[in-house]
Design a protein around this motif. Structure first.
Motif, mmCIF file in Angstrom:
data_model
loop_
_atom_site.group_PDB
_atom_site.id
_atom_site.type_symbol
_atom_site.label_atom_id
_atom_site.label_comp_id
_atom_site.label_asym_id
_atom_site.label_seq_id
_atom_site.Cartn_x
_atom_site.Cartn_y
_atom_site.Cartn_z
ATOM 1 N N HIS A 272 8.027 -4.837 -15.198
ATOM 2 C CA HIS A 272 6.988 -3.931 -15.682
ATOM 3 C C HIS A 272 6.795 -2.659 -14.856
ATOM 4 C CE1 HIS A 272 5.868 -6.967 -18.565
ATOM 5 N NE2 HIS A 272 5.655 -7.863 -17.617
ATOM 6 N N LEU A 273 7.563 -2.467 -13.793
ATOM 7 C CA LEU A 273 7.366 -1.274 -12.969
ATOM 8 C C LEU A 273 7.496 0.002 -13.794
ATOM 9 C CD1 LEU A 273 6.950 0.170 -10.282
ATOM 10 C CD2 LEU A 273 9.398 -0.133 -9.798
ATOM 11 N N ASP A 274 8.499 0.074 -14.644
ATOM 12 C CA ASP A 274 8.714 1.298 -15.418
ATOM 13 C C ASP A 274 7.641 1.530 -16.477
ATOM 14 O OD1 ASP A 274 10.911 2.127 -14.005
ATOM 15 O OD2 ASP A 274 12.359 1.187 -15.353
ATOM 16 N N ASP A 275 6.820 0.494 -16.760
ATOM 17 C CA ASP A 275 5.739 0.663 -17.733
ATOM 18 C C ASP A 275 4.513 1.326 -17.118
ATOM 19 O OD1 ASP A 275 7.331 -0.687 -19.556
ATOM 20 O OD2 ASP A 275 6.473 -2.640 -19.057
ATOM 21 N N LEU A 276 4.441 1.374 -15.796
ATOM 22 C CA LEU A 276 3.288 1.974 -15.133
ATOM 23 C C LEU A 276 3.371 3.491 -15.236
ATOM 24 C CD1 LEU A 276 3.208 -0.323 -11.971
ATOM 25 C CD2 LEU A 276 1.591 -0.340 -13.880
ATOM 26 N N PRO A 277 2.232 4.167 -15.298
ATOM 27 C CA PRO A 277 2.247 5.621 -15.545
ATOM 28 C C PRO A 277 2.722 6.429 -14.342
ATOM 29 C CG PRO A 277 0.001 4.856 -15.158
ATOM 30 C CD PRO A 277 0.849 3.631 -15.237
ATOM 31 N N GLY A 278 3.560 7.418 -14.604
ATOM 32 C CA GLY A 278 3.972 8.356 -13.560
ATOM 33 C C GLY A 278 4.699 7.679 -12.420
ATOM 34 N N SER A 279 4.421 8.144 -11.220
ATOM 35 C CA SER A 279 5.000 7.546 -10.021
ATOM 36 C C SER A 279 3.875 7.086 -9.116
ATOM 37 C CB SER A 279 5.893 8.554 -9.291
ATOM 38 O OG SER A 279 5.176 9.743 -8.985
ATOM 39 N N GLY A 280 4.171 6.156 -8.222
ATOM 40 C CA GLY A 280 3.090 5.587 -7.427
ATOM 41 C C GLY A 280 3.564 4.890 -6.178
ATOM 42 N N ILE A 281 2.708 4.002 -5.677
ATOM 43 C CA ILE A 281 2.946 3.296 -4.422
ATOM 44 C C ILE A 281 2.829 1.799 -4.673
ATOM 45 C CG2 ILE A 281 2.195 2.949 -2.035
ATOM 46 C CD1 ILE A 281 0.912 5.737 -2.156
ATOM 47 N N ILE A 282 3.782 1.041 -4.126
ATOM 48 C CA ILE A 282 3.694 -0.421 -4.086
ATOM 49 C C ILE A 282 3.442 -0.795 -2.627
ATOM 50 C CG2 ILE A 282 4.890 -2.604 -4.493
ATOM 51 C CD1 ILE A 282 6.687 -1.033 -6.488
ATOM 52 N N TYR A 283 2.274 -1.339 -2.344
ATOM 53 C CA TYR A 283 1.943 -1.710 -0.969
ATOM 54 C C TYR A 283 2.315 -3.168 -0.710
ATOM 55 C CZ TYR A 283 -0.684 2.511 0.236
ATOM 56 O OH TYR A 283 -1.036 3.804 0.543
ATOM 57 N N ALA A 284 2.924 -3.428 0.447
ATOM 58 C CA ALA A 284 3.207 -4.780 0.916
ATOM 59 C C ALA A 284 2.526 -4.968 2.269
ATOM 60 C CB ALA A 284 4.710 -5.010 1.033
ATOM 61 N N LEU A 285 2.274 -6.218 2.647
ATOM 62 C CA LEU A 285 1.511 -6.474 3.871
ATOM 63 C C LEU A 285 2.369 -6.436 5.126
ATOM 64 C CD1 LEU A 285 -0.955 -9.330 2.821
ATOM 65 C CD2 LEU A 285 -1.247 -6.849 2.722
ATOM 66 N N THR A 286 3.677 -6.634 4.994
ATOM 67 C CA THR A 286 4.547 -6.658 6.160
ATOM 68 C C THR A 286 5.762 -5.759 5.946
ATOM 69 O OG1 THR A 286 5.905 -8.524 5.407
ATOM 70 C CG2 THR A 286 3.881 -9.054 6.617
ATOM 71 N N VAL A 287 6.385 -5.393 7.044
ATOM 72 C CA VAL A 287 7.571 -4.546 6.974
ATOM 73 C C VAL A 287 8.692 -5.239 6.213
ATOM 74 C CG1 VAL A 287 9.397 -3.475 8.360
ATOM 75 C CG2 VAL A 287 7.005 -3.267 9.075
ATOM 76 N N SER A 288 8.923 -6.506 6.520
ATOM 77 C CA SER A 288 10.031 -7.201 5.858
ATOM 78 C C SER A 288 9.781 -7.337 4.360
ATOM 79 C CB SER A 288 10.246 -8.582 6.490
ATOM 80 O OG SER A 288 9.085 -9.372 6.402
ATOM 81 N N ALA A 289 8.528 -7.585 3.954
ATOM 82 C CA ALA A 289 8.229 -7.687 2.530
ATOM 83 C C ALA A 289 8.470 -6.355 1.830
ATOM 84 C CB ALA A 289 6.784 -8.142 2.321
ATOM 85 N N ALA A 290 8.097 -5.255 2.473
ATOM 86 C CA ALA A 290 8.322 -3.935 1.882
ATOM 87 C C ALA A 290 9.815 -3.650 1.748
ATOM 88 C CB ALA A 290 7.643 -2.860 2.726
ATOM 89 N N GLU A 291 10.569 -3.922 2.803
ATOM 90 C CA GLU A 291 12.003 -3.637 2.774
ATOM 91 C C GLU A 291 12.727 -4.524 1.761
ATOM 92 O OE1 GLU A 291 12.492 -2.096 7.402
ATOM 93 O OE2 GLU A 291 13.048 -4.151 6.869
ATOM 94 N N ASP A 292 12.361 -5.809 1.714
ATOM 95 C CA ASP A 292 13.018 -6.720 0.780
ATOM 96 C C ASP A 292 12.701 -6.340 -0.670
ATOM 97 O OD1 ASP A 292 14.026 -8.068 2.923
ATOM 98 O OD2 ASP A 292 12.621 -9.752 2.810
ATOM 99 N N THR A 293 11.448 -5.975 -0.921
ATOM 100 C CA THR A 293 11.057 -5.604 -2.282
ATOM 101 C C THR A 293 11.765 -4.330 -2.726
ATOM 102 O OG1 THR A 293 8.894 -6.644 -1.973
ATOM 103 C CG2 THR A 293 9.096 -5.044 -3.768
ATOM 104 N N ALA A 294 11.815 -3.343 -1.830
ATOM 105 C CA ALA A 294 12.506 -2.098 -2.166
ATOM 106 C C ALA A 294 13.986 -2.354 -2.436
ATOM 107 C CB ALA A 294 12.340 -1.089 -1.033
ATOM 108 N N ARG A 295 14.581 -3.217 -1.648
ATOM 109 C CA ARG A 295 16.001 -3.526 -1.819
ATOM 110 C C ARG A 295 16.246 -4.179 -3.187
ATOM 111 N NH1 ARG A 295 16.358 -6.750 2.149
ATOM 112 N NH2 ARG A 295 16.538 -5.095 3.692
#
Length: 742
Positions: A272-295
Motif C-alpha cells: 500500500h505504500l504507493d497508495d499513500l498521497p505524494g511523498s512522505g516519511i516512514i519512521y522506524a524505531l531503530t537503525v537496523s529496522a530503518a535500513e532493513d525496511t528501506a532495503r
C-alpha cells in the motif's frame, strides 16, 4: 508608520504576497521582542509561521541599529532549511557549525562588518572552547536578538537528546540589558512550557501566589503558566511572554492499524505504500529496522532511501533533497530526520513502531500536511516497541558512581584528557561517556578545553529528584502512547490534550471518529498473501557481518595489558557472521526471547531453539569464505554454556566439522565488565586458556576454526579468544554469533 505597518510591509516583502497579514499572535510576539525587548515563548503548531516572527523581528531590530540575530538551531538539516528560507526572504544569513569550521573566521568577520543579518549556530558550539572563548563574547556584545529554535530541547523532556541546550540559560544570563530572546517550539505541554520558561530566566518569587503569564492581544492564546515545582513560588508575569495557539492540524488524517507480526507490517507497506498521497516519511524505531525496511522496499521497486544516524552527512543531504523534490516516494528514517525538516507538501507519515511519547509522536507527524488539504498519518505498532522504549529511556541516564569516576579520573590526571584516554581510566562506553561529559559540563563540574576534558573542581551530586521526575514522566508518556493505540477517543483530540491544548476537540477525520460515525477507516487493512510471502522472505534473511577488531584500545598498559597499536595479522580473527541483530524485525524477536533474563535478572541457559539452529545453518550456507572451516569451538562462558555447547555440537554434526567443545575458562574466572573497550579488553585478557591437547588438535586442522559465541557486543571476546586460538596453531578463526546487540 506604526510598528505593525512596518512589520506588515516586511512580511509582504518576505512572502511576496501583496495582501499577506499576520496570523493571530504573530505580531504580538514581534511587538514584545522589538518594542518591549522581552523574552518570549511561542508554542504553535508546525506551519503556523514561527519563522516569520523571528525573520521580521530580525529585520526590524536591524533597522533599529541592532546587531545580528543569532538562532540556536539543533540539526544541520534544519539549519540548511533555515538558511534557504532566509535567502529566499532576502535576509543575509550564515551558519557556524561542525561542518564549516574552516569558514568560522570569515563568517564572524562578516558579522562584525554588518554583512550578516542572521547567524545560525548549533547548541554544541556553546561547549566548544574556541567558540566560547573567541567567538561568543563578541557575538553577545553586538547581539540584536537571540532565538532558541526547537526550544523543548531545553526541557528535562529532552535532557538526553541535547544536553547542550541546557547551557542556553547561562548564555541568556550573559546577555546585555535590552537584548530580546525568543524561544519557539511546536511540541510542548504545560510541564515543558514551565521548564522552558524557567530556563529562559524566570525569577521565582518565594511566598507569592501563582499568577499567569498574560498578553494584551485577545487573539493570542496564552493560558496560565503552571505553578513551578517549588512550593510557595510563582512565575512573574513580566518575565516571559507566552504565545500559545491551538495545536490540532486540520489536514491530518490519523489512524492506527494493529497487525499481528512484523511480516504483516512490512507486507502492508509493500502492498500500500504507493497508495499513500505524494511523498512522505516512514519512521522506524531503530537503525537496523530503518535500513532493513528501506532495503526491502527498494528491492521490490519502491523509490525509497534510508536515513539514520549511520547515514553519511553528504548522503543525508542528498536524501533530504530527493524527498523535497519528490525524487523518492519516502525516506525510511529514524528520529535523525525530525525537528524542523521543511517540506510543506509532505503527504504522509507512517510509523513502523510507536514512538515512546505523544510529544515525540506529534513532533514527527507534524512534518506532514503543512501545505496540502489532506495528509495521511498511520501508526503500525509492534509488540517489541516497549522493549525499545525501555532501552532508550535507560541508556543515557547519568549516575553518581559514573560521574564520580569520571571526575576523579580527570582530577587525578592533573591535565586535560581526551575521551579515548579517559576510556582507559573509567569503565564507561564511548557514547554514554561523551553524553555524561556533556551533562557534567552543563552542570559546571567538567569543562572541554582545546586538549580534551578537565575538571573544574565544582562538586557534582546526583539529582535523584530530577532524574526520578524524568523517569516518572517517561513512564507516563509511554502509557499514554498505549492508550493512543487503543483508540478510546479521537486521535487528534487525544494528542492535543496530551499537549495540554485547551482547545482539544474531536477532529471528525481520524479512524476513531469515522468508526463512531459508522464509517470504515480511511486506510486499507488488508495484506495480500503475495506481499506477506515477500516480507517473510526478507525477515527470514540471516547473516549480519561481524567486523573484526584491528586496533588495540589506547592506554592498555595502565590496566596491566601490554598491547598497543594494530593487532598483528597472525593474531587477528577474520570477518565473522551473526544470525541477526537483536533489534532486527525478523529474527530479532526470537533472539530477544532467547536472551531475556529471568525474573531476578539472571541469564537463562537453554539449548539452541530449532528455528535459530536452522538460521545458523543458513548463515554457514551463505558464507562466502575463502576456505571452508574444518573445526568448531565455543567461547567458554559462565552465563549460557549450555546454549553455546549445543550450538557447537549441532554445527559440528551438520557441517561435518571437528567438534572442539568449549574454550576452557581459567580457574576462578568471574563475571566480565560490560564497560568500554579498554576495560572490557582488560577483563577478558586472561579469561581463557588453551590446554596442550586442544593446541594439538588445532594445529592438526587443515582449515579455519569457527569460533561460536552467543551474543556479540564489543567484539573483544572474539578478538581475545580468537587470538589465543591463533597463537595455539589455528590456521584462521571465523567468528560466528547468534546475535549482535543493538
Amino acid at each position: 508608520m506604526t510598528l505593525r505597518d512596518e512589520a506588515r510591509t516586511i512580511l509582504r516583502d518576505l512572502t511576496g504576497v501583496p495582501g499577506a497579514d499576520f496570523r493571530d499572535g504573530q505580531f504580538e510576539a514581534i511587538e514584545a521582542l522589538v518594542a518591549d525587548r522581552r523574552r518570549a515563548l511561542v508554542v504553535q503548531r508546525t506551519g503556523w509561521g514561527k519563522s516569520a516572527v523571528y525573520f521580521v523581528s530580525c529585520l526590524l531590530r536591524r533597522r533599529q541599529g541592532a546587531g545580528a540575530t543569532v538562532i540556536v538551531s539543533p540539526l544541520l538539516a534544519l539549519m540548511r532549511d533555515q538558511l534557504a528560507a532566509a535567502e529566499r526572504a532576502g535576509i543575509r544569513a550564515a551558519a557556524i557549525n561542525s561542518a564549516n569550521v574552516t569558514e568560522w573566521d570569515e563568517t564572524i568577520a562578516a558579522v562584525h562588518a554588518g554583512d550578516v543579518d542572521l547567524l545560525l549556530i548549533s547548541p554544541e558550539r556553546l561547549t566548544n572552547p574556541r567558540f566560547r572563548e573567541t567567538v561568543l563574547p563578541s557575538l553577545i556584545a553586538d547581539l540584536g536578538l537571540l532565538v532558541i529554535d526547537e526550544a523543548h530541547c531545553i526541557s528535562d523532556w529532552g535532557h538526553d537528546l541535547r544536553p547542550d541546550y541546557r547551557r542556553i540559560r547561562d548564555l541568556i544570563a550573559r546577555l546585555p540589558d535590552g537584548v530580546p530572546t525568543l524561544a519557539t517550539t511546536a511540541t510542548a505541554n504545560s510541564r515543558v512550557i514551565t521548564d522552558v520558561a524557567e530556563q529562559l530566566g524566570v525569577r521565582l518569587q518565594p511566598g507569592a501566589a501563582p499568577v499567569s503569564s498574560t498578553v494584551s492581544a485577545p487573539s493570542v492564546s496564552a493560558p496560565s503558566m503552571p505553578a513551578p515545582s517549588v512550593p510557595g513560588s510563582s512565575v512573574s508575569s513580566d518575565d516571559v511572554f507566552v504565545v500559545r495557539g491551538p495545536l490540532a492540524r486540520d489536514s491530518l488524517r490519523l489512524g492506527v492499524l494493529q497487525l499481528p507480526t512484523s511480516r504483516h507490517r512490512l507486507g502492508w507497506l509493500l502492498a500500500h505504500l504507493d497508495d499513500l498521497p505524494g511523498s512522505g516519511i516512514i519512521y522506524a524505531l531503530t537503525v537496523s529496522a530503518a535500513e532493513d525496511t528501506a532495503r526491502l522496499l527498494a528491492a521490490h521497486g519502491h523509490r525509497v532511501r534510508a536515513y539514520t544516524g549511520r547515514t553519511d552527512p553528504a548522503e543525508r543531504e542528498a536524501a533530504e533533497q530527493a524527498l523535497k523534490t519528490n525524487a523518492v516516494k519516502a525516506l525510511v528514517a529514524t528520529s535523525a530526520l525530525g525537528m524542523g525538516f521543511d517540506k510543506p507538501d509532505l503527504g504522509f507519515v507512517v510509523h513502523l513502531g510507536a514512538p515512546s511519547s505523544p510529544v515525540a509522536y506529534y513532533q514527527q507527524v507534524g512534518r506532514a500536511g503543512r501545505a496540502v488539504e489532506t495528509a495521511d498519518v498511520l501508526m503500525l505498532p509492534g509488540p517489541e516497541d516497549r522493549d525499545i522504549w525501555q532501552y532508550f529511556a535507560s541508556a543515557s541516564m547519568p549516575s553518581q558512581a559514573k560521574a564520580s569516576a569520571v571526575l576523579s579520573a580527570l582530577a587525578e590526571a592533573g591535565r586535560p584528557l581526551s575521551v579515548a584516554a579517559l576510556e582507559a581510566r573509567v569503565d564507561i562506553r564511548r557514547t554514554p561517556l561523551e553524553l555524561l561529559l556533556k551533562v557534567l559540563a552543563v552542570d559546571g563540574a567538567a569543562e572541554k578545553v582545546d586538549r580534551g576534558w578537565t575538571t573544574t573542581g565544582v562538586p557534582w551530586t546526583y539529582d535523584a529528584e530530577r532524574y526520578g521526575r524524568i523517569a516518572a514522566a517517561r513512564a507516563a508518556e509511554q502509557q499514554a502512547m498505549l492508550e493512543y493505540e487503543r483508540g478510546g477517543t479521537c486521535r487528534m483530540e487525544f494528542l492535543t490534550d496530551q499537549l495540554d491544548d485547551p482547545q482539544a476537540r474531536p477532529c471528525g477525520r481520524c479512524d476513531v471518529c469515522l468508526a463512531g460515525a459508522g464509517e470504515q477507516p480511511w486506510y486499507p487493512a488488508d495484506v495480500p498473501e503475495a506481499f506477506l510471502q515477500v516480507a517473510g522472505a526478507q525477515l527470514d534473511h540471516v547473516g549480519v557481518p561481524i567486523e573484526a577488531r584491528r586496533q588495540w584500545p589506547s592506554g592498555m598498559d595502565r590496566l596491566g595489558v601490554a598491547v598497543k597499536g594494530r593487532i598483528p595479522a597472525d593474531e587477528a580473527v577474520e570477518e565473522g557472521r551473526a544470525v541477526a541483530r537483536l533489534t532486527d524485525l525478523g529474527h530479532g524477536r526470537a533472539l530477544r526471547d532467547l536472551f531475556a533474563p529471568d525474573t531476578d535478572g539472571h541469564p537463562v541457559d537453554r539449548p539452541l531453539p530449532a528455528v535459530l539452529a536452522q538460521a545458523c545453518i543458513r548463515v554457514l550456507a551463505g558464507w562466502d569464505w575463502a576456505v571452508r572451516p574444518a573445526g568448531v569451538i565455543g567461547v567458554g562462558t559462565l552465563g549460557r554454556p549450555r546454549l553455546v555447547a549445543s550450538t557447537v555440537s549441532g554445527l559440528a554434526q551438520v557441517g561435518r566439522l571437528t567438534d572442539l567443545g568449549l574454550l576452557p575458562l581459567r580457574p576462578g574466572a568471574g563475571p566480565t565488565t560490560a564497560g568500554n573497550s579498554a576495560f572490557r579488553l582488560a577483563s577478558l585478557w586472561d579469561r581463557w586458556e588453551v590446554p596442550d591437547e586442544l593446541a594439538e588438535r588445532l594445529t592438526g586442522l587443515d582449515g579455519p576454526v569457527l569460533l561460536v559465541d552467543d551474543l556479540v557486543d564489543s567484539r573483544w571476546t572474539m578478538a581475545v579468544a580468537g587470538r589465543l586460538l591463533r597463537r595455539a596453531g589455528a590456521p584462521a578463526v571465523l567468528p560466528l554469533a547468534l546475535g549482535i546487540a543493538g
